[in-house]
Write a protein that holds these residues in place. Sequence first.
Motif: not given
Length: 345
Positions: A134, A139, A143-144, A245, A247-248, A300, A304
């Motif tokens: 992130y 942040t 979850d950022g 970012r 995130d996925d 973080q 992830v």
Amino acid sequence: MTTLRTRRVATTRLTQQITEAKGEGKDGGEPVVFIHGNVSSSAFWRTTLTTLPDRYRPIAVDLRGFGGTDPLPVDATRGLRDYADDLAALLTALKVDRVHLVGWSLGGGVAMQYLRDHPAAVRSLTLVNPVSPYGFGGTRGVDGTLNSADGAGSGGGTANPEFVRLLAQGDRGEDSPNSPRSVLAACYVKPPMRPEHEDAYVASMLTTCLGDDHYPGDSTTSAAWPGIAPGTRGVLNCLAPTHFRIDDLHLIHPRPPVLWVRGEDDVIVSDTSVFDLAHLGAVGAVQGWDGTPAQPMVAQTRHVLDRYAAAGGRVREVAVADAGHAVHLERPEEFREALLEVLPA
């Protein structure tokens, strides 16, 4: 006998400098590409390159604006994709289809971005004290979540101006606590260690291109504390959470094995980073702190990677005691042992 060769490679995007380990069997070995961190270059990998068995082809690359690679501007609005796309162009020029990636700090973010964009091209991913998925600064929470919509507290305006000034002067001493050598000794490694080849590492830091298009980048003002927000150009802005970012990562396919190596006493990438203005505000080093929490960078990354593992990816975390930000320099044998476990026999 293993030797090192440094050369420049022309690609479709820019000319990049690489350092390769040369020896019997290495040219035909499995490529392992090492990506350095911020304010450094491939010089920080030179010792590591010589330690891999001959079945591997170790290559360390200078990112744009560092070392001997062309100093093209960094478009921060693309996050770390300028660097990741440069890497893709380099691998194409080297005729490398699949690769083991090893990324340190900023380089860890570049490696994550490359994996996100080219999952089938990555055999394994090793992250060494990587920047949070992130970004850096601005942040809160695992979850950022942005502290402010404009990314206040991150970007080019967060750099220490004295450090930038001394980089520009080419300062090689340690009269100032903000000189490159002092920062190397206090932050890149855990004191009181002084790394072997320290002069070479300082010289590497001094190759950093400076300015709005490079390090640290431009900045804007913000109504939110601490009054600065990311710009659109340069290194620190491409790490801002408004631009970068990941995130996925758990959604990619295939999912190569991931090794996460971190020094337990890292003060740069940390849940209490001395480079995070929110943490500095909490300890009274930055005035006017409004209670903004420090970025939990390690938590973080774990969040992830836990999701990646839950989706079926193999993840191993190695926390190295009594080591700081540059585990590969501070604990080379432990680092090599961990790395060889994720690389195929």
